[in-house]
Write a protein that holds these residues in place. Structure first.
Motif, PDB file in Angstrom:
ATOM      1  N   LEU A 140       0.839  -1.209   0.000  1.00  0.00           N
ATOM      2  CA  LEU A 140       0.000   0.000   0.000  1.00  0.00           C
ATOM      3  C   LEU A 140       0.870   1.253   0.000  1.00  0.00           C
ATOM      4  CD1 LEU A 140      -2.887   1.267   0.406  1.00  0.00           C
ATOM      5  CD2 LEU A 140      -2.331   1.275   2.837  1.00  0.00           C
TER       6      LEU A 140
ATOM      7  N   PRO B 120     -11.106  12.548   3.566  1.00  0.00           N
ATOM      8  CA  PRO B 120     -11.970  11.477   4.060  1.00  0.00           C
ATOM      9  C   PRO B 120     -11.161  10.481   4.879  1.00  0.00           C
ATOM     10  CG  PRO B 120     -11.550  11.219   1.713  1.00  0.00           C
ATOM     11  CD  PRO B 120     -10.955  12.522   2.112  1.00  0.00           C
TER      12      PRO B 120
ATOM     13  N   LYS C   4      -4.138  11.154   6.485  1.00  0.00           N
ATOM     14  CA  LYS C   4      -3.881  12.325   7.313  1.00  0.00           C
ATOM     15  C   LYS C   4      -3.029  11.958   8.530  1.00  0.00           C
ATOM     16  CE  LYS C   4      -8.260  12.790   8.283  1.00  0.00           C
ATOM     17  NZ  LYS C   4      -8.974  11.747   7.553  1.00  0.00           N
ATOM     18  N   SER C   5      -3.479  10.942   9.255  1.00  0.00           N
ATOM     19  CA  SER C   5      -2.743  10.557  10.462  1.00  0.00           C
ATOM     20  C   SER C   5      -1.358  10.076  10.097  1.00  0.00           C
ATOM     21  CB  SER C   5      -3.477   9.444  11.203  1.00  0.00           C
ATOM     22  OG  SER C   5      -4.725   9.881  11.621  1.00  0.00           O
TER      23      SER C   5
HETATM   24  N1  LIG Z   1       0.257   0.488  10.543  1.00  0.00           N
HETATM   25  C1  LIG Z   1      -0.374   0.356   9.367  1.00  0.00           C
HETATM   26  N2  LIG Z   1      -0.222  -0.755   8.603  1.00  0.00           N
HETATM   27  C2  LIG Z   1      -0.837  -0.870   7.413  1.00  0.00           C
HETATM   28  N3  LIG Z   1      -1.625   0.051   6.883  1.00  0.00           N
HETATM   29  C3  LIG Z   1      -1.839   1.182   7.570  1.00  0.00           C
HETATM   30  C4  LIG Z   1      -1.224   1.402   8.848  1.00  0.00           C
HETATM   31  N4  LIG Z   1      -1.611   2.609   9.300  1.00  0.00           N
HETATM   32  C5  LIG Z   1      -2.425   3.120   8.358  1.00  0.00           C
HETATM   33  N5  LIG Z   1      -2.557   2.271   7.315  1.00  0.00           N
HETATM   34  C6  LIG Z   1      -3.334   2.524   6.100  1.00  0.00           C
HETATM   35  O1  LIG Z   1      -2.894   3.728   5.523  1.00  0.00           O
HETATM   36  C7  LIG Z   1      -3.986   4.478   5.064  1.00  0.00           C
HETATM   37  C8  LIG Z   1      -4.022   5.830   5.722  1.00  0.00           C
HETATM   38  O2  LIG Z   1      -4.355   5.684   7.077  1.00  0.00           O
HETATM   39  P1  LIG Z   1      -4.510   6.906   8.077  1.00  0.00           P
HETATM   40  O3  LIG Z   1      -3.360   7.813   7.906  1.00  0.00           O
HETATM   41  O4  LIG Z   1      -4.738   6.368   9.433  1.00  0.00           O
HETATM   42  O5  LIG Z   1      -5.845   7.588   7.548  1.00  0.00           O
HETATM   43  P2  LIG Z   1      -6.658   8.800   8.170  1.00  0.00           P
HETATM   44  O6  LIG Z   1      -5.979   9.245   9.399  1.00  0.00           O
HETATM   45  O7  LIG Z   1      -6.644   9.826   7.072  1.00  0.00           O
HETATM   46  O8  LIG Z   1      -8.031   8.280   8.408  1.00  0.00           O
HETATM   47  C9  LIG Z   1      -5.234   3.651   5.308  1.00  0.00           C
HETATM   48  O9  LIG Z   1      -5.561   2.961   4.145  1.00  0.00           O
HETATM   49  C10 LIG Z   1      -4.804   2.698   6.388  1.00  0.00           C
HETATM   50  O10 LIG Z   1      -5.510   1.489   6.259  1.00  0.00           O
END
Ligand SMILES: Nc1ncnc2c1ncn2[C@@H]1O[C@H](COP(=O)(O)OP(=O)(O)O)[C@@H](O)[C@H]1O
Ligand SMILES: [Mg+2]
Lengths: 343, 292, 276
Positions: free
Chosen positions: A16, A37, A42-43
């Motif tokens: 990913l 969304p 973002k995080s």
């Molecule tokens: N530790 C992780 N391992 C695998 N995929 C992750 C991990 N953290 C986030 N993701 C993936 O990365 C993408 C972005 O996540 P995140 O930054 O948390 O989104 P948001 O904060 O915008 O809702 C998502 O598709 C999430 O599933």
């Protein structure tokens, strides 16, 4: 040169590609909000700035230093977590002073800084309590207090208000804005709530699927969205989208017109661009939302909405026409690009 | 690879290293030696006889009529104890779930057998409880006008199952009581409004809620009961005949009583294979329950 | 039946049955304890005597004849040391499993547990031979190492399920606050994981104290623990019930009393996260 700059940063989780070559320059003292969304990254982007996620490509510069691979504790940033992540076994005071104590700061200095922060946040009566004995809003303030006692170079917030009820959320939002004005600290703030984004930000960064769609001041985004995604993401209720075939006077290449609800005018049926039937009237007191179903539209399509700041005389089922001023409309091509901006 | 990246990958591994490496040693070294011994002639009483034994030790161990009995007894002991403790554990846990006078003391009394060491457990039951003349059970039987049972002779494996169940029942009860405490009261009340009987509640609410706890109890008991030894060692010594010999005890007999290290090692290899078969079954069956 | 609807008599019956079961379960321990204070003749009297003048003779004789304190000290030393050593190795491993899980974490945990399912007797001959070759036969050192290894899989597993419940973000907050690995351990993991660590330690203490297989096979007079002291009273003196009871009571009393006081704490960790 920008105070905090992200240069082509990438993040991969296995296959990913979570953050796709993001570029962003943040000035000192600026309040920048990431919106998008859920799941757009973002995080992840915020945590990469914090050092809690590794940066798989590109560089991160802070105050002229390359901190791409510096561990979090050496970056001099503070973060407020969505869950607050307070130390449950420590008093409010100890929570706030933990970083300073680790840094070996002088006891008297620590006491002074904690007292100052507590005063700013109205936490003085609670300094000896543990987080368990506090309400959600108080915990939230402790989390903020823990960040400000350190006087870090940058504040990072990850959806800090999402665990609060609506009233408290509005109140805390105002408080965060006030703190930012007083401290003038550089802030990066993540939210999925566009009201927070619009009210707090100096500049808003709209993210989608790991890349930046648009960066701009709240009003720039509102008035001049670069594409359909941003146009629909900002603004409540959402911007009306109208298929342009059959409508005369649209620019070449346009497939859809975007008209904000307040720019959608109710007219006579006569020679209106669109004719339809009033389906629902929402009277909110200060404004009225008139839902109109255009002739020939499927019942599962969104109705078009016109917003008026006066009371409406219309009844449900009334036949009306809809129109808009072309200077206030946006036209999107097949790629969803805003023709007015790209042209 | 960057500094921070390298560190973030290296540190967790370094933290794991002591546990993984010592366990690996603890597993591999004896296993390799056992396999090696099982293919050589190695009898402590006959140091002159040496050399490769081929599959002889295995043949010797398998053709030993005690082998089949031992495998059977091992599984029977395990199965019966797990069954008894889970079933009675659930019943007792349901019984003491709601408050009643003295519940705390009842808990303390109930858990006590779990802390009793196996050697004491075995001697206590063999002599003071199950002795056909002086034992408490014999007195009870006489009181009711029955003929006292000579437990160790007539029901050697059954006696051992009783002792071990006595020890492990408290464990099951405690885990189940703790699990019941987190049962959703509102769910129970809702089901009452829906007209569910107590039995239906048991079947559709309690049992599903207890699935994880049951898995844990089964898992832990299997780990400890596949190799019951002390109880057999101090009571029946595997007898009469092979009536209470399990695989662990049979290997012990070969190694330290008959001094035939080769044959004992072949037996140990069988025991390890059996343990792995059970482990695979177990992980298949209840592993899912233990996922998050 | 809701609690409110249950009739008074049902509660009386239920608590009576519970009490009866508890007393039956506890009876063997009670009987053992009472017998320890009898003379040998009283001990085998039929029907059993319940009212008699208690004597301490059995206890003094056990100490004189086989030096109870020596075995007790071995038990304390081996169980405490092996528990501490085990925690030292298991805490970092569980920390790593809980907070930086990889795709293989579950597999490694299962592998660790599977080593525990292999019967100890499978490793007996090699361990015996190795101990003999290295001169560690009948030493407390060997027992400490063996107890540690024996309990390690369970320890890692229990600690892992306890640590897993600590929110990840608290560690991240500490990291942002400038905590290094050691500070995370010291200021976050230890205080927040204390419950899990305590119950893990308690269980391992009990298991090591009660361990009999390795003790019976690898030790004699030097490093023998209470488990082997009790076994030595078994066969020839089997019918000296009073003395056997006295030595048994001496062997189990410390750990049973310890267990009573710590049972609440112990059980929490024992559920392996199966109960929230
Ligand atoms: N530790 C992780 N391992 C695998 N995929 C992750 C991990 N953290 C986030 N993701 C993936 O990365 C993408 C972005 O996540 P995140 O930054 O948390 O989104 P948001 O904060 O915008 O809702 C998502 O598709 C999430 O599933
Ligand atoms: Mg997020």
């Amino acid at each position: 040169m920008a105070f905090l700059s992200l240069n082509n940063v990438d993040k991969f989780y296995g296959d990913l590609h979570a953050i796709k070559s993001v570029n962003l320059a943040i000035e000192q003292g600026e309040f920048v909000v990431f919106v998008g969304p859920s799941g757009c990254g973002k995080s992840t982007l915020l945590r990469m700035i914090a050092g809690l996620e590794t940066i798989d490509g590109g560089t991160l510069m802070l105050g002229g230093n390359d901190i791409t691979h510096v561990i979090p504790s050496k970056r001099d940033l503070a973060m407020v977590f969505q869950s607050y992540a307070l130390y449950p076994h420590m008093s409010v005071e100890d929570n706030m002073s933990f970083a300073l104590r680790l840094a070996g700061e002088d006891k008297a200095v620590i006491a002074k800084k904690v007292a100052e922060a507590a005063e700013k946040l109205d936490l003085e009566p609670y300094l000896k309590r543990t987080p368990r004995a506090l309400s959600g809003g108080q915990r939230q303030r402790v989390a903020i207090g823990r960040a400000i006692v350190r006087q870090p170079k940058v504040f990072l917030f990850d959806e800090p208000l999402s665990n609060l009820d609506a009233a408290l959320r509005g109140q805390t939002r105002v408080e965060i804005a006030r703190l930012h004005r007083e401290l003038g600290a550089t802030t990066v703030y993540v939210t999925h709530d566009q009201v927070e984004a619009m009210t707090l930000a100096d500049r808003v960064v709209v993210l989608r699927a790991g890349h930046i769609e648009q960066v701009g001041t709240p009003l720039e985004l509102y008035d001049a969205p670069v594409n359909k995604f941003v146009a629909q993401f900002i603004g409540m209720p959402q911007m009306n989208l109208i298929k342009t075939d059959g409508i005369n006077g649209v620019p070449a290449g346009a497939v859809e017109a975007g008209v904000r609800t307040e720019h959608m005018q109710i007219t006579d049926e006569g020679n209106a661009r669109i004719k339809g039937t009033v389906e629902l009237i929402e009277s909110l007191g200060n404004e009225t939302l008139i839902h109109v179903r255009p002739d020939g539209a499927d019942s599962h399509e969104m109705p078009l909405i016109a917003r008026q700041y006066s009371r409406s005389e219309l009844n449900m089922g009334a036949r009306v026409g809809l129109g808009w001023d072309d200077s206030q409309a946006h036209y999107f091509n097949t790629q969803g690009e805003n023709l007015r901006i790209t042209a | 690879m960057s500094d921070a990246g390298l560190k973030s990958r290296l540190v967790p591994r370094l933290l794991l290293a002591p546990a993984v490496s010592t366990l690996l040693l603890w597993m591999i070294v004896p296993l390799a030696m056992t396999v090696y011994f099982s293919f050589i002639r190695y009898n402590l009483m006959r140091p002159d006889v040496t050399g490769s034994a081929g599959w002889m030790n295995y043949e010797f161990f398998i053709t030993n009529p005690a082998f089949g009995d031992a495998v059977f007894n091992t599984l029977l002991l395990l199965g019966s104890t797990v069954l008894v403790t889970v079933v009675f554990g659930l019943l007792i846990a349901l019984l003491i779930n709601d408050p009643f006078p003295g519940r705390a003391l009842v808990r303390v009394l109930l858990i006590s057998p779990f802390f009793v060491m196996p050697t004491v457990n075995a001697l206590l039951w063999k002599h003071m409880m199950m002795n056909p003349i002086y034992g408490v059970l014999a007195q009870v039987w006489t009181f009711f006008g029955w003929t006292p049972i000579d437990w160790m002779t007539d029901f050697p494996l059954g006696s051992i199952i009783i002792m071990i169940s006595w020890q492990w029942l408290p464990f099951a009860v405690l885990i189940f009581v703790t699990a019941l405490q987190s049962m959703d009261r509102e769910q129970l009340e809702a089901s009452e409004l829906d007209g569910a009987t107590y039995l239906q509640q048991l079947r559709y609410l309690y049992l599903p809620h207890m699935a994880r706890a049951i898995s844990v109890v089964v898992m832990i008991e299997v780990i400890f009961l596949l190799s019951v030894f002390a109880e057999i060692f101090v009571t029946t010594a595997g007898g009469p005949g092979t009536a209470s010999t399990n695989l662990a005890f049979l290997i012990f007999t070969e190694a330290l009583l008959n001094f035939d290290v080769g044959a004992a090692s072949a037996g140990a290899v069988f025991a390890i294979i059996l343990a792995n078969i059970v482990a695979i079954f177990l992980i298949r069956m209840i592993g899912k329950n233990l996922e998050n | 039946m809701s609690f409110a609807q249950k009739s008074k008599s049902a509660t009386v019956i239920r608590s009576s049955v519970a009490w009866l079961i508890a007393l039956v379960m506890f009876f063997p321990i009670l009987f053992l304890t009472v017998t320890a204070f009898k003379t040998e003749l009283q001990a085998i009297a039929v029907p059993s005597v319940w009212f008699f003048e208690p004597t301490l003779e059995n206890f003094t004789e056990v100490q004189e004849r086989s030096d109870y304190l020596h075995y007790a000290w071995n038990s304390v030393l081996t169980s405490v040391m092996s528990t501490l050593l085990g925690l030292l190795i298991a805490i970092p491993a569980a920390f790593s499993f809980a907070f930086t899980p990889t795709r293989r974490t579950k597999d490694i945990l299962m592998w660790m547990l599977s080593t525990k399912m292999m019967p100890a007797v499978g490793a007996l001959v090699p361990i015996y031979v190795l101990s003999q070759k290295t001169g560690l036969l009948d030493t407390r050192f060997a027992l400490i190492i063996i107890f540690t290894m024996m309990n390690l899989p369970i320890m890692v597993w229990m600690l892992y399920s306890a640590f897993k419940d600590i929110p990840h973000e608290i560690f991240e907050a500490a990291r942002m606050d400038g905590a290094g690995l050691w500070e995370e351990f010291r200021h976050v993991l230890l205080p927040l994981g204390m419950g899990g660590i305590a119950s893990t330690g308690l269980l391992c203490l009990v298991l090591a104290w009660n361990e009999a297989f390795w003790v019976l096979n690898l030790t004699s007079s030097q490093a023998g623990t209470l488990a082997s002291l009790v076994a030595s009273y078994s066969s020839p003196e089997g019918l000296f019930w009073a003395k056997l009871s006295a030595v048994s009571v001496l062997a189990i009393a410390p750990i049973v009393v310890f267990g009573w006081f710590s049972q609440k704490q112990l059980v929490q960790g024992l559920t392996f996260g199966a109960v929230k």
